[in-house]
Design a protein around this motif. Structure first.
Motif, PDB file in Angstrom:
ATOM      1  N   UNK A 107      -5.878 -11.356   2.140  1.00  0.00           N
ATOM      2  CA  UNK A 107      -4.837 -11.900   2.699  1.00  0.00           C
ATOM      3  C   UNK A 107      -4.620 -11.579   4.123  1.00  0.00           C
ATOM      4  N   UNK A 108      -4.070 -12.878   4.632  1.00  0.00           N
ATOM      5  CA  UNK A 108      -3.547 -12.569   6.160  1.00  0.00           C
ATOM      6  C   UNK A 108      -2.725 -11.607   6.711  1.00  0.00           C
ATOM      7  N   UNK A 109      -2.097 -10.721   5.934  1.00  0.00           N
ATOM      8  CA  UNK A 109      -1.151  -9.149   6.450  1.00  0.00           C
ATOM      9  C   UNK A 109      -1.676  -8.330   7.049  1.00  0.00           C
ATOM     10  N   UNK A 110      -1.176  -7.508   7.880  1.00  0.00           N
ATOM     11  CA  UNK A 110      -1.614  -6.601   9.120  1.00  0.00           C
ATOM     12  C   UNK A 110      -2.507  -5.034   7.398  1.00  0.00           C
ATOM     13  N   UNK A 111      -3.460  -4.982   7.914  1.00  0.00           N
ATOM     14  CA  UNK A 111      -4.141  -4.273   6.651  1.00  0.00           C
ATOM     15  C   UNK A 111      -2.751  -2.742   6.470  1.00  0.00           C
ATOM     16  N   UNK A 112      -2.136  -2.577   7.722  1.00  0.00           N
ATOM     17  CA  UNK A 112      -1.293  -1.419   7.351  1.00  0.00           C
ATOM     18  C   UNK A 112       0.229  -1.366   6.146  1.00  0.00           C
ATOM     19  N   UNK A 113       0.304  -2.924   6.444  1.00  0.00           N
ATOM     20  CA  UNK A 113       1.193  -3.688   5.694  1.00  0.00           C
ATOM     21  C   UNK A 113       0.337  -3.570   4.322  1.00  0.00           C
ATOM     22  N   UNK A 114      -0.092  -3.572   4.226  1.00  0.00           N
ATOM     23  CA  UNK A 114      -1.165  -4.365   2.364  1.00  0.00           C
ATOM     24  C   UNK A 114      -0.914  -2.794   1.734  1.00  0.00           C
ATOM     25  N   UNK A 115      -1.723  -2.404   3.171  1.00  0.00           N
ATOM     26  CA  UNK A 115      -1.780  -0.348   2.626  1.00  0.00           C
ATOM     27  C   UNK A 115      -0.589   0.317   2.102  1.00  0.00           C
ATOM     28  N   UNK A 116       0.644  -0.023   2.596  1.00  0.00           N
ATOM     29  CA  UNK A 116       1.608   0.507   2.231  1.00  0.00           C
ATOM     30  C   UNK A 116       2.506  -0.429   1.114  1.00  0.00           C
ATOM     31  N   UNK A 117       2.562  -0.716   0.864  1.00  0.00           N
ATOM     32  CA  UNK A 117       2.833  -1.304  -0.583  1.00  0.00           C
ATOM     33  C   UNK A 117       1.724  -1.506  -1.482  1.00  0.00           C
ATOM     34  N   UNK A 118       0.910  -1.092  -1.515  1.00  0.00           N
ATOM     35  CA  UNK A 118       0.117  -0.947  -2.275  1.00  0.00           C
ATOM     36  C   UNK A 118       0.477   0.981  -2.875  1.00  0.00           C
ATOM     37  N   UNK A 119       0.783   1.382  -1.083  1.00  0.00           N
ATOM     38  CA  UNK A 119       1.110   3.040  -1.982  1.00  0.00           C
ATOM     39  C   UNK A 119       2.660   3.280  -2.492  1.00  0.00           C
ATOM     40  N   UNK A 120       3.072   1.496  -1.591  1.00  0.00           N
ATOM     41  CA  UNK A 120       4.872   2.253  -2.518  1.00  0.00           C
ATOM     42  C   UNK A 120       4.789   1.625  -4.289  1.00  0.00           C
TER      43      UNK A 120
END
Length: 272
Positions: A107-120
């Motif tokens: 994925x080309x999304x920022x790591x923080x955004x990806x982690x936040x998605x799965x944390x959600x």
């Protein structure tokens, strides 16, 4: 009368054109001003250079049964691999069948955004020293790990299914058991099916089990069945603890690794 007039007019026009041509009228330097010579680069716009796709080599896909609605891929650009392991009872002291999907994607999304998605999705981070997100949802166990690779990220997902979700591998039907029958089976360890983007992409099968009767007897058992296969070869490692039989059968490259008390059969072939 009308036809004669038309013929006279036509002949007069032809004569006029011949006179103009003879006088050099056709060599007027301005006569081609409205039709300039074609630009050497005029075809470039209709045939632009090919655009490089950094993900074109990845042919992985999600295997049957992956719980995508519960643990989806976030803004995936390409799937590098997907495995489904079915571990049998008794292996690693498992009381029953343990079924695990592992997915690797970009994925080309920022790591923080990806982690936040799965944390959600999980409702919390629950990070460990290895995983960015580690959680249980409805008897499923999910993890996510994000590794930064320049402008893109490599995401590792795992989904442990509820106990005994599968009691046999749902994709094992294409494994040629008639070519590779088990030898003196004492314990089935696991079956694995994987799609991996190695080279042009491959489908892979692994059968791992314990046996009795000794390594040499197992070597002779499989040699009898495989020695006439294309590209057949045998190798034994330097300390004589493992013999490998290899070759090609039904479009699959195969390896049979025979140790003192366990056998691993690997098969792989390119995607169609």
């Amino acid at each position: 009368m009308k036809k004669s007039l038309r013929r006279i007019a036509f002949m007069s026009l032809v004569c006029l054109l011949l006179v103009l041509s003879a006088c050099g009228g056709g060599n007027d330097p301005d006569s081609n001003a409205s039709n300039p010579p074609p630009d050497d680069n005029s075809n470039n716009s209709s045939n632009p250079p090919p655009v490089y796709d950094p993900y074109a080599q990845y042919e992985g896909y999600l295997l049957q049964g992956y719980p995508e609605q519960m643990w989806p891929l976030y803004e995936s650009k390409a799937i590098s691999s997907c495995n489904l392991d079915v571990f049998f009872p008794g292996f690693n002291m498992n009381p029953g069948y343990v079924c695990t999907y592992n997915v690797v994607y970009y994925s080309e999304k920022p790591k923080a955004e990806i982690v936040a998605y799965y944390a959600g999705l999980a409702g919390s981070l629950n990070p460990s020293s290895f995983y960015d997100v580690d959680t249980d949802i409805n008897n499923y166990h999910f993890t996510a790990r994000v590794v930064e690779e320049g402008s893109r990220n490599l995401i590792y997902l795992a989904a442990d299914m509820p106990d005994n979700f599968y009691t046999e591998h749902p994709l094992w039907g294409d494994f040629p058991s008639d070519v590779f029958p088990v030898f003196n089976l004492t314990q089935q360890r696991y079956h694995d099916v994987a799609c991996r983007s190695n080279g042009d992409g491959e489908l892979q099968y692994t059968n791992h089990y314990n046996f009795s009767g000794g390594r040499q007897a197992a070597v002779e058992y499989y040699r009898t069945r495989l020695q006439n296969m294309a590209e057949y070869a045998e190798t034994t490692n330097s300390d004589s603890t493992c013999t490998t039989l290899s070759g090609v059968v039904r479009g699959f490259d195969f390896q049979v690794l025979i140790y003192d008390d366990n056998i691993a059969i690997f098969m792989e072939k390119p995607f169609d």
